[in-house]
Write an enzyme that holds these catalytic residues in place. Structure first.
Site, PDB file in Angstrom:
ATOM      1  N   TYR A   4     -22.938 -12.415  73.323  1.00 12.32           N
ATOM      2  CA  TYR A   4     -22.539 -12.116  71.937  1.00 12.32           C
ATOM      3  C   TYR A   4     -22.762 -10.638  71.629  1.00 12.32           C
ATOM      4  O   TYR A   4     -21.957  -9.988  70.982  1.00 12.32           O
ATOM      5  CB  TYR A   4     -23.343 -12.986  70.956  1.00 12.32           C
ATOM      6  CG  TYR A   4     -22.809 -12.903  69.553  1.00 12.32           C
ATOM      7  CD1 TYR A   4     -21.877 -13.843  69.095  1.00 12.32           C
ATOM      8  CD2 TYR A   4     -23.201 -11.882  68.678  1.00 12.32           C
ATOM      9  CE1 TYR A   4     -21.354 -13.769  67.813  1.00 12.32           C
ATOM     10  CE2 TYR A   4     -22.675 -11.804  67.399  1.00 12.32           C
ATOM     11  CZ  TYR A   4     -21.755 -12.745  66.967  1.00 12.32           C
ATOM     12  OH  TYR A   4     -21.241 -12.653  65.707  1.00 12.32           O
TER      13      TYR A   4
ATOM     14  N   PHE B 143       5.557   2.099  60.505  1.00 14.44           N
ATOM     15  CA  PHE B 143       5.574   0.848  61.258  1.00 14.44           C
ATOM     16  C   PHE B 143       5.126  -0.251  60.290  1.00 14.44           C
ATOM     17  O   PHE B 143       4.279  -0.015  59.430  1.00 14.44           O
ATOM     18  CB  PHE B 143       4.705   0.873  62.514  1.00 14.44           C
ATOM     19  CG  PHE B 143       4.834  -0.429  63.256  1.00 14.44           C
ATOM     20  CD1 PHE B 143       6.006  -0.728  63.913  1.00 14.44           C
ATOM     21  CD2 PHE B 143       3.826  -1.379  63.214  1.00 14.44           C
ATOM     22  CE1 PHE B 143       6.181  -1.975  64.532  1.00 14.44           C
ATOM     23  CE2 PHE B 143       3.999  -2.622  63.834  1.00 14.44           C
ATOM     24  CZ  PHE B 143       5.180  -2.915  64.494  1.00 14.44           C
ATOM     25  N   THR B 144       5.688  -1.447  60.460  1.00 10.60           N
ATOM     26  CA  THR B 144       5.496  -2.541  59.491  1.00 10.60           C
ATOM     27  C   THR B 144       4.026  -2.788  59.129  1.00 10.60           C
ATOM     28  O   THR B 144       3.647  -2.652  57.966  1.00 10.60           O
ATOM     29  CB  THR B 144       6.129  -3.834  60.043  1.00 10.60           C
ATOM     30  OG1 THR B 144       5.603  -4.070  61.351  1.00 10.60           O
ATOM     31  CG2 THR B 144       7.639  -3.712  60.127  1.00 10.60           C
TER      32      THR B 144
ATOM     33  N   ASP C 116      -1.495   6.519  66.194  1.00 14.95           N
ATOM     34  CA  ASP C 116      -1.155   5.165  66.618  1.00 14.95           C
ATOM     35  C   ASP C 116      -0.722   5.287  68.070  1.00 14.95           C
ATOM     36  O   ASP C 116       0.409   5.673  68.377  1.00 14.95           O
ATOM     37  CB  ASP C 116      -0.047   4.583  65.744  1.00 14.95           C
ATOM     38  CG  ASP C 116       0.320   3.163  66.171  1.00 14.95           C
ATOM     39  OD1 ASP C 116      -0.023   2.772  67.307  1.00 14.95           O
ATOM     40  OD2 ASP C 116       0.953   2.443  65.384  1.00 14.95           O
TER      41      ASP C 116
ATOM     42  N   LYS D  34       0.460  -3.599  74.334  1.00 15.53           N
ATOM     43  CA  LYS D  34       1.668  -2.921  74.824  1.00 15.53           C
ATOM     44  C   LYS D  34       1.315  -2.132  76.089  1.00 15.53           C
ATOM     45  O   LYS D  34       1.181  -2.698  77.154  1.00 15.53           O
ATOM     46  CB  LYS D  34       2.222  -1.996  73.730  1.00 15.53           C
ATOM     47  CG  LYS D  34       2.983  -2.722  72.624  1.00 15.53           C
ATOM     48  CD  LYS D  34       2.093  -3.305  71.594  1.00 15.53           C
ATOM     49  CE  LYS D  34       2.822  -3.722  70.329  1.00 15.53           C
ATOM     50  NZ  LYS D  34       1.924  -4.432  69.398  1.00 15.53           N
TER      51      LYS D  34
ATOM     52  N   ARG E 255      15.499  -5.239  63.573  1.00 12.39           N
ATOM     53  CA  ARG E 255      14.739  -4.083  63.083  1.00 12.39           C
ATOM     54  C   ARG E 255      15.666  -3.357  62.117  1.00 12.39           C
ATOM     55  O   ARG E 255      16.271  -2.345  62.430  1.00 12.39           O
ATOM     56  CB  ARG E 255      14.320  -3.151  64.226  1.00 12.39           C
ATOM     57  CG  ARG E 255      13.265  -3.738  65.148  1.00 12.39           C
ATOM     58  CD  ARG E 255      11.827  -3.610  64.696  1.00 12.39           C
ATOM     59  NE  ARG E 255      11.327  -4.641  63.830  1.00 12.39           N
ATOM     60  CZ  ARG E 255      10.032  -4.982  63.743  1.00 12.39           C
ATOM     61  NH1 ARG E 255       9.126  -4.426  64.513  1.00 12.39           N
ATOM     62  NH2 ARG E 255       9.630  -5.879  62.882  1.00 12.39           N
TER      63      ARG E 255
ATOM     64  N   PHE F 174      10.000 -10.404  57.750  1.00 16.53           N
ATOM     65  CA  PHE F 174      10.824 -10.645  58.943  1.00 16.53           C
ATOM     66  C   PHE F 174      10.250 -11.729  59.847  1.00 16.53           C
ATOM     67  O   PHE F 174      10.981 -12.393  60.565  1.00 16.53           O
ATOM     68  CB  PHE F 174      11.003  -9.340  59.737  1.00 16.53           C
ATOM     69  CG  PHE F 174       9.715  -8.682  60.142  1.00 16.53           C
ATOM     70  CD1 PHE F 174       9.037  -7.863  59.264  1.00 16.53           C
ATOM     71  CD2 PHE F 174       9.171  -8.897  61.397  1.00 16.53           C
ATOM     72  CE1 PHE F 174       7.832  -7.268  59.637  1.00 16.53           C
ATOM     73  CE2 PHE F 174       7.983  -8.303  61.780  1.00 16.53           C
ATOM     74  CZ  PHE F 174       7.304  -7.501  60.887  1.00 16.53           C
TER      75      PHE F 174
HETATM   76  N1  F0G Z   1       1.615  -0.012  65.841  1.00 16.55           N
HETATM   77  C1  F0G Z   1       2.764  -0.106  66.524  1.00 16.55           C
HETATM   78  C2  F0G Z   1       3.555   1.132  66.812  1.00 16.55           C
HETATM   79  C3  F0G Z   1       3.218  -1.357  66.951  1.00 16.55           C
HETATM   80  O1  F0G Z   1       4.353  -1.434  67.637  1.00 16.55           O
HETATM   81  C4  F0G Z   1       2.444  -2.508  66.643  1.00 16.55           C
HETATM   82  C5  F0G Z   1       2.910  -3.832  67.026  1.00 16.55           C
HETATM   83  C6  F0G Z   1       1.257  -2.355  65.926  1.00 16.55           C
HETATM   84  C7  F0G Z   1       0.875  -1.085  65.549  1.00 16.55           C
HETATM   85  C8  F0G Z   1       0.403  -3.527  65.537  1.00 16.55           C
HETATM   86  O2  F0G Z   1      -0.267  -4.012  66.628  1.00 16.55           O
HETATM   87  O3  F0G Z   1       0.681  -6.327  66.926  1.00 16.55           O
HETATM   88  O4  F0G Z   1      -1.446  -5.634  68.049  1.00 16.55           O
HETATM   89  O5  F0G Z   1      -1.391  -6.011  65.621  1.00 16.55           O
HETATM   90  N2  F0G Z   1       4.096  -4.055  67.366  1.00 16.55           N
HETATM   91  C9  F0G Z   1       4.658  -5.308  67.830  1.00 16.55           C
HETATM   92  C10 F0G Z   1       6.118  -5.140  68.083  1.00 16.55           C
HETATM   93  C11 F0G Z   1       4.328  -6.488  66.971  1.00 16.55           C
HETATM   94  O6  F0G Z   1       6.742  -6.139  68.438  1.00 16.55           O
HETATM   95  O7  F0G Z   1       6.643  -4.042  67.935  1.00 16.55           O
HETATM   96  P1  F0G Z   1      -0.626  -5.591  66.805  1.00 16.55           P
END
Ligand code: F0G
Length: 461
Positions: free
Chosen positions: A77, A129-130, A220, A263, A387, A453
């Site tokens: 832990y 980014f979303t 990022d 990624k 997108r 989305f």
């Molecule tokens: N920043 C970028 C540029 C991303 O592409 C993503 C995730 C995140 C942050 C968030 O990271 O998913 O580990 O919480 N992108 C995925 C995609 C979901 O399909 O582009 P996460």
């Protein structure tokens, strides 16, 4: 063929040791499946998908060495050995001083946004980014786009479409003042622009400017190694540098980072937050206990941290990136041979098809990208992602964002699919393109409040 005509193509620096069997479906089954999923590819069952290009996130194939590393996971832990291995890998390869593991990227974004952003702050960034923008907004900030105009033009062949427009940034600083800007949000290999890189020259200029004003750069770094590959291929002075060295240099120009290890780092789950500031680290280390778990595991199993530590090193291998991006480029060129309109230049993590140009008879309110993603699935069982206007969501006042880019993303998992799969994908898009004039749009019949989305539902017009 003359000897000089022979082109040396890319190939994978690995061979296949295990395979995952896939279910093949009929067109009738797919028509039913996508209708039940509300024409949203996120709501399909993966067993109904043949080639899954929804995302490159967490869909990578791990190496035998990563699988072996799982067995070394220390599931203590507190103070897990695996945590110290992850910390050492991040310090060695990325150069950040302090790290906090998280279960994935958005958890790191949540913690960092809560620490750095005050109500009324403004966060300039190289395209939204979303999840990143949502966490900035939930923390009381407002995101403002400072990417160069070329990034919003699918056909500009600018080699570094991820670059910051310094004049746009200066305007924001003049308007709000440096005190209202806790950091500049910089993504390497900008996802929403089509996997487009930032140049080292631009980062250096940004560093010099922000240093003067005392503004942080938060990185990022989700696809930093892919960005480094493009710098190596395209930027003067970097052709002979390794991806490893370029990545370290990129990170050295920033003050902290959030990372989705799902990624670049070749794992199925994981992320972290990194910073060079002790105060920020101290607060993050405390906050992670509330949202994720103790600061030496942050929502991850010890074995996950082992796999990330190995994956980081593998992701920085020049041959790996050449094959990774080589495969994406192969698919892009194949689509171009069929005249399918795609974002130029071909990006790092996938092919982005221009749905506005593909389906010019649909208005943006008829969801061209959402429609096209559904049609490609029906044709061949290839799953992609919208997108465009659906992903862009609504502003705080409830109005829709109308993004210039209305794209379908064919995202490539790393080390998963073969060249024959690429051919099947391109042929499927080409056959949808042939009957494009008969394709009707969609209407939205269900809309969730956050990140719509993922869960929105549609019906055919
Ligand atoms: N920043 C970028 C540029 C991303 O592409 C993503 C995730 C995140 C942050 C968030 O990271 O998913 O580990 O919480 N992108 C995925 C995609 C979901 O399909 O582009 P996460």
């Amino acid at each position: 063929m003359k000897k000089s005509d022979i082109k040396h193509s890319w190939a994978e620096p690995y061979k296949i040791k295990m395979v995952e069997l896939l279910k093949m479906t009929t067109k009738q089954q797919r028509i039913k499946a996508i209708k039940e999923a509300g024409y949203n590819t996120f709501l399909l069952k993966s067993e109904d998908v043949y080639i899954d290009l929804l995302t490159d996130s967490g869909t990578n194939a791990m190496s035998d060495i990563q699988w072996a590393a799982l067995m070394l996971g220390d599931e203590a832990y507190a103070g897990s050995k695996s945590y110290y291995k992850l910390e050492a890998a991040i310090q060695k390869y990325y150069g950040y001083k302090y790290i906090v593991p998280t279960h994935q990227g958005r958890a790191a974004e949540n913690i960092l946004s809560k620490i750095l952003i005050k109500k009324g702050d403004v966060i300039p960034g190289n395209m939204y980014f979303t999840t990143t923008r949502l966490h900035q907004e939930l923390a009381g900030g407002t995101f403002t786009d400072i990417i160069i105009d070329e990034a919003h033009d699918p056909y500009s062949d600018h080699p570094f479409k991820g670059n910051v427009d310094m004049a746009k940034l200066e305007k924001v600083v003049k308007k709000y003042g440096a005190k209202k800007i806790p950091y500049i949000s910089i993504a390497t290999n900008v996802n929403m622009a089509g996997g487009q890189p930032v140049s080292m020259a631009n980062l250096k200029e940004l560093r010099a400017y922000t240093k003067k004003l005392g503004i942080r750069i938060i990185h990022d770094m989700t696809r930093v190694a892919e960005n480094a590959y493009f710098i190596q291929q395209r930027e003067k002075g970097y052709a002979k540098k390794s991806i490893k060295d370029i990545v370290k240099e990129i990170c050295s120009l920033t003050d902290g980072a959030t990372m989705s290890a799902k990624k670049d780092a070749l794992v199925n789950i994981g992320g972290f937050m990194a910073t060079n500031e002790w105060d920020v680290f101290e607060e993050a280390r405390n906050m992670v206990v509330v949202y994720e778990g103790l600061h030496t595991y942050g929502g991850l199993a010890g074995r996950d941290m082992e796999a990330i530590a190995v994956g980081i090193a593998e992701s920085l291998d020049d041959n790996h990136q050449r094959a990774r991006i080589g495969q994406v480029e192969y698919l892009g060129h194949k689509m171009m041979e069929y005249n399918v309109p795609i974002v130029q230049p071909i990006g790092g993590h996938g092919i982005f098809v221009d749905a506005k140009k593909f389906l010019p008879h649909l208005t943006q309110d008829q969801f061209p990208a959402q429609t096209l993603a559904a049609e490609v699935y029906i044709d061949s069982g290839v799953r992609t992602m919208e997108r465009g206007i659906v992903s862009a969501g609504r502003k705080a006042n409830g109005e829709n964002y109308y993004p210039k880019l209305e794209l379908v993303r064919f995202t490539m998992p790393r080390r998963v699919y073969t060249q024959a799969h690429m051919d099947v994908i391109a042929e499927s898009v080409a056959s949808v393109y042939e009957r494009r004039n008969s394709i009707k749009g969609l209407k939205m019949v269900y809309e969730p409040k956050y990140l719509r989305f993922f869960q929105a539902k549609f019906e055919k017009l």
